[in-house]
Design an enzyme around this catalytic site. Sequence first.
Site, mmCIF file in Angstrom:
data_model
loop_
_atom_site.group_PDB
_atom_site.id
_atom_site.type_symbol
_atom_site.label_atom_id
_atom_site.label_comp_id
_atom_site.label_asym_id
_atom_site.label_seq_id
_atom_site.Cartn_x
_atom_site.Cartn_y
_atom_site.Cartn_z
ATOM 1 N N ARG E 90 -15.870 -55.207 -13.399
ATOM 2 C CA ARG E 90 -15.125 -56.009 -12.422
ATOM 3 C C ARG E 90 -14.738 -55.183 -11.185
ATOM 4 O O ARG E 90 -14.698 -55.699 -10.062
ATOM 5 C CB ARG E 90 -13.871 -56.615 -13.052
ATOM 6 N N GLU E 93 -17.767 -54.937 -9.118
ATOM 7 C CA GLU E 93 -17.990 -56.212 -8.440
ATOM 8 C C GLU E 93 -17.123 -56.342 -7.179
ATOM 9 O O GLU E 93 -17.568 -56.878 -6.167
ATOM 10 C CB GLU E 93 -17.655 -57.334 -9.428
ATOM 11 N N SER E 116 -9.517 -41.261 2.002
ATOM 12 C CA SER E 116 -9.898 -40.152 1.116
ATOM 13 C C SER E 116 -9.803 -40.561 -0.357
ATOM 14 O O SER E 116 -8.855 -41.238 -0.765
ATOM 15 C CB SER E 116 -8.991 -38.955 1.356
#
Lengths: 149, 149, 149, 149, 149, 149, 149, 149, 149, 149
Positions: E90, E93, E116
């Site tokens: 997830r 995604e 960063s």
Amino acid sequence: MKRSEVTEKILDIKRMKGWDWAGIAKKIDARQSPFYTTAGLLGQMKLEPGQAAKAAKLFGLTKMEEKLLAEVPYRGSLPPGPPTDPLIYRFYELIQVYGTTFKELIQEDFGDGIMSAIDFDMKMERQPDPKGDRVKITMSGKFLPYKRY
Amino acid sequence: MKRSEVTEKILDIKRMKGWDWAGIAKKIDARQSPFYTTAGLLGQMKLEPGQAAKAAKLFGLTKMEEKLLAEVPYRGSLPPGPPTDPLIYRFYELIQVYGTTFKELIQEDFGDGIMSAIDFDMKMERQPDPKGDRVKITMSGKFLPYKRY
Amino acid sequence: MKRSEVTEKILDIKRMKGWDWAGIAKKIDARQSPFYTTAGLLGQMKLEPGQAAKAAKLFGLTKMEEKLLAEVPYRGSLPPGPPTDPLIYRFYELIQVYGTTFKELIQEDFGDGIMSAIDFDMKMERQPDPKGDRVKITMSGKFLPYKRY
Amino acid sequence: MKRSEVTEKILDIKRMKGWDWAGIAKKIDARQSPFYTTAGLLGQMKLEPGQAAKAAKLFGLTKMEEKLLAEVPYRGSLPPGPPTDPLIYRFYELIQVYGTTFKELIQEDFGDGIMSAIDFDMKMERQPDPKGDRVKITMSGKFLPYKRY
Amino acid sequence: MKRSEVTEKILDIKRMKGWDWAGIAKKIDARQSPFYTTAGLLGQMKLEPGQAAKAAKLFGLTKMEEKLLAEVPYRGSLPPGPPTDPLIYRFYELIQVYGTTFKELIQEDFGDGIMSAIDFDMKMERQPDPKGDRVKITMSGKFLPYKRY
Amino acid sequence: MKRSEVTEKILDIKRMKGWDWAGIAKKIDARQSPFYTTAGLLGQMKLEPGQAAKAAKLFGLTKMEEKLLAEVPYRGSLPPGPPTDPLIYRFYELIQVYGTTFKELIQEDFGDGIMSAIDFDMKMERQPDPKGDRVKITMSGKFLPYKRY
Amino acid sequence: MKRSEVTEKILDIKRMKGWDWAGIAKKIDARQSPFYTTAGLLGQMKLEPGQAAKAAKLFGLTKMEEKLLAEVPYRGSLPPGPPTDPLIYRFYELIQVYGTTFKELIQEDFGDGIMSAIDFDMKMERQPDPKGDRVKITMSGKFLPYKRY
Amino acid sequence: MKRSEVTEKILDIKRMKGWDWAGIAKKIDARQSPFYTTAGLLGQMKLEPGQAAKAAKLFGLTKMEEKLLAEVPYRGSLPPGPPTDPLIYRFYELIQVYGTTFKELIQEDFGDGIMSAIDFDMKMERQPDPKGDRVKITMSGKFLPYKRY
Amino acid sequence: MKRSEVTEKILDIKRMKGWDWAGIAKKIDARQSPFYTTAGLLGQMKLEPGQAAKAAKLFGLTKMEEKLLAEVPYRGSLPPGPPTDPLIYRFYELIQVYGTTFKELIQEDFGDGIMSAIDFDMKMERQPDPKGDRVKITMSGKFLPYKRY
Amino acid sequence: MKRSEVTEKILDIKRMKGWDWAGIAKKIDARQSPFYTTAGLLGQMKLEPGQAAKAAKLFGLTKMEEKLLAEVPYRGSLPPGPPTDPLIYRFYELIQVYGTTFKELIQEDFGDGIMSAIDFDMKMERQPDPKGDRVKITMSGKFLPYKRY
């Protein structure tokens, strides 16, 4: 038992003995190209039973290991993906750069077909050169025309 | 403009005219290997300005196309992945099978280093053979030893 | 035996002893760059027999391990794919971002050819800076012009 | 409109005019490194609005193209996979061979962290050498320590 | 010895003892985020020598294992390719869907540069919600502007 | 017509007008997060018909383009493979480094399940910091327990 | 210890005993779907502590193995790449062929969102058919609408 | 002409007309499953000539486009690699998680063979549920036993 | 225990005994094709219990190994990627070259569907030929028409 | 001009005319296998000049297109990766399942070598069968023994 285990054992013994491939190849079969014999000991070519027997004696191999050397291997000596080792990569680069040129020039001269990688031989020589010696590789493969049917 | 567009145009004209690479190479620079000139016209080598001018005249190229031929290309003549064309694949197969053998034998003879793919030349010949003619390829690359520092 | 096993053994001993590469490199060969020696101990460069002997003594290696250090390795220190380690990835990123710029500027200045990664040396320095110290890396590789033939 | 179309247009004009990057960079901003300016014109760096305006005048760009030059690009100058162009590949090879050495030596000297590829600069010089001139590249990146939290 | 072996041993002991990461992290260093400590015990972060000593005592580690925990690891906790585990996928995604949005919005607010991943911290909270509790993750990374040179 | 063509058109107009996402998002729907609206205009989220109508008016879109904005897109904003753009890569790196830590800590607190990437929201803030401002990202996703059946 | 080792042990014992999954699942928890229980024993689902205890007794597992069964696994039961096993490949093929159809029809009926693979259940039946029995698979997943924010 | 161009044209017209697949499918062939007809219009199934004629009339297609709809397509509706769209990915995830379970349970019940993806049908329903409606998919494929010979 | 271990054991014994597949297949089941039996012993097909018992006796296998032979294997006999072994690669090449031709000609003759690889048999013969003997392979697979629904 | 454009044009005309491959092949060269001719028209084989002339007349091709048909193509008819089309995939699956069996049985009968994919022919027949007709494919390739040297 895996062929790669025989390869590793042979490399270990060669290293400890300080032998070189030229000498090994001569002992295993002086009439056969060191290219072919080395490829066999590295697990890429099948040795003849007599050659495998000599290799077994030289390296102190078991019967199983000797028989593996006389078996056709599953060929492919490199990890997947473009080779990371610089020496081997340069050959890969030649195909990247000259691939389409090979195709055009071989087909122009011979017609539709390929240069066999099976009915094939190769030799390597040192070419002395004042600007730095050169590696000379000569390949010769039978031209196989596409069969029309 | 992309180099590949020049390559496609050259192939189109060559096809319609029925020319061959040997003849084209002779017209562009008779002292240069047809291997090198063909690779240049296929977008893998840089032609000298004078050669590019001759190629432009021969193929009726624009000034932009002529200048592209005299520019160093982004090299790499093949789609990604192992080549699907059988003629080119056979060369790839040779590296798969003989990669580690090349490494062992070149290093045994020359020490730690590589065969240059830059300071390199190549020629192709037809080798007559009663069992079927053979393709003979001779490569020669300068040996470059790893610098110690 | 595999070179990677020697690398792992060396790292284990270095860790337990609390040694650093700078000190190790000095003991193995004070005139050789720590870059080169470290790369050798990590399995990417060949040590000279005398250096390998010193390394063997320092790390308590077997004869087989010592000889492996003096052998040309199959180079390539990273798993396949873009490196996942952030420190190493940043170098990969530089090639992604500056790859075509390297190509344009080196060719503009030197002509058609490459910067050798074989006839090559490198050094690393700490560059003190009030805003935060910097890593300075200096690379120098021989320019190799493409051979015309 | 895509940034790559601007890059292609700039390369076309540069080719026809016979300009070089050194001269172009000087005209666009003489105080900025040619490395940075070239990377910007090749679509990897953002030019300042004033620089983009100068580039637009020099290359006869449209307003849209000028604004694209002053925009942060989606970085990444190379097709996926290891680069096929030999000049760029050599840099990739250096990471393959020296990746773990970079990691060990930078961490030994600086602690846990990375060399920034963002707070970073680079220059390239020609190093005359009787055995063949060398390409010298100097990189400097701020060391960034991993934050503990 | 490999860091992954220490990770596996720690997971084995944690499982048998029935401990949780929150409690473990508190024992190793109560002032350090459990995120950081857990990542360290999973082989992705370096523990300080004092923390490693506490971890060694807690888990009954050998001296070698303790020292490995205090060493910078080769980072990368996942097998190659998109993660197959649904919980981790997830996050992947989110980058697929929001990647270009992150780029546009961070650059619009901060200019050309990056967030960063080194000067970075993170925390996770449970957000009670009548429709089902929520996982809340807060990330904070220093903005690093691209250096012009 | 492809959604990516609408995205490119929107980016072209935004560039020429000199608009920013914050302002655009306010005009399209002031109560909706700029994150969501920007993702919609970049082709990753579906706009409501009323929002799409406003976007169409603002950008001078055709009816077809307006309707495409109100359609669920085939999501995925990045080319295949790890992202080459440094800003986006850093998020990918966080998953590489913290992936297993996310898994352990979320499961320890919530049990077996995932943080939803669908019932999910996110915001971005600038966190002023004397050592350099920070990017702060807050994500919140509903915890979804694995259903037993 | 790795979850895959427990899976292998369970398969070994099941094979020697000649048990079937239906019977095993009934013994471990008769009210739970054999689909779920089998997936748990194959290392893809977490068993409840009581179920794991029963499994441990049935298969003669160690305490460590029992606890592993009650732990959330790193999910993903297949080697990377499209599955080579024909039975599993057919499911992959269905996604290749029907992927965009699933997307269109689910969205047409439910709006923007997904079918959950977490709040999900499945059953398999034998459907007698004179032309050859059929495998009937019924899946049911909660529709999760994309949250607007 | 490519089938994907017909698909794009159909999607454009459907969008402008505001039609839905259920209605379209009814007009093209009321006795055929909307699943099948939609897959055909999306370029994954062959329509019967009569159905193609109706589709051509409905969408105002040319004769060439009509004939393409009645041709067997080169199937595969997704770009290479795991699908990036979340709705489609969830199906892929099910195979990752349940792949080996499918194999074990189908083989236990039916013997050695596969569930056909050719002699196959499927339907989708909305399952009302107070906790949120569910997507219910029912697949039925003929079991094909491996032939012994 | 893994099926591949049984395969390796069988190959080891066959090698030491000097047996051939034809003879082995005859002993295990004279009425079954040696193709099928060999594929079973190589881990790709399920042997019938009686056949497995004969194989176990012939090769001196344990009960566990015998039962594994009678189990449906996870099929797929090759490492990922195009096969590197030349003999196997040639079959892969045939699909590269003739893939679309197979599709056109089978569909022209049979309609929309596939040639089953499950209800399938195959035999191999030596075809004497004065120009060099030929390998003749005859495949026969049931045509499966796509079901309309 | 690209060969794939000729293929697309030929498919377009064949579709509009309602021709079939069997008839086309007969018109182009009745003595040549329809397999070979179809492969040629699909861009995988070279037609003889006379055949190309007949194809040009039949399909109304330009001179350039006719000449392309008589040129050796860059072979490879499929997108990269395992084929997604089910009909073609089944052939790929046969190699996955039977690859090592092919190797063992061909080598047992013929020795070390390969079945040529160049000196090769193939035919396809419909095999009537009460349980459903079968596709019968007969391949014959010259055995090429590895040359020893």
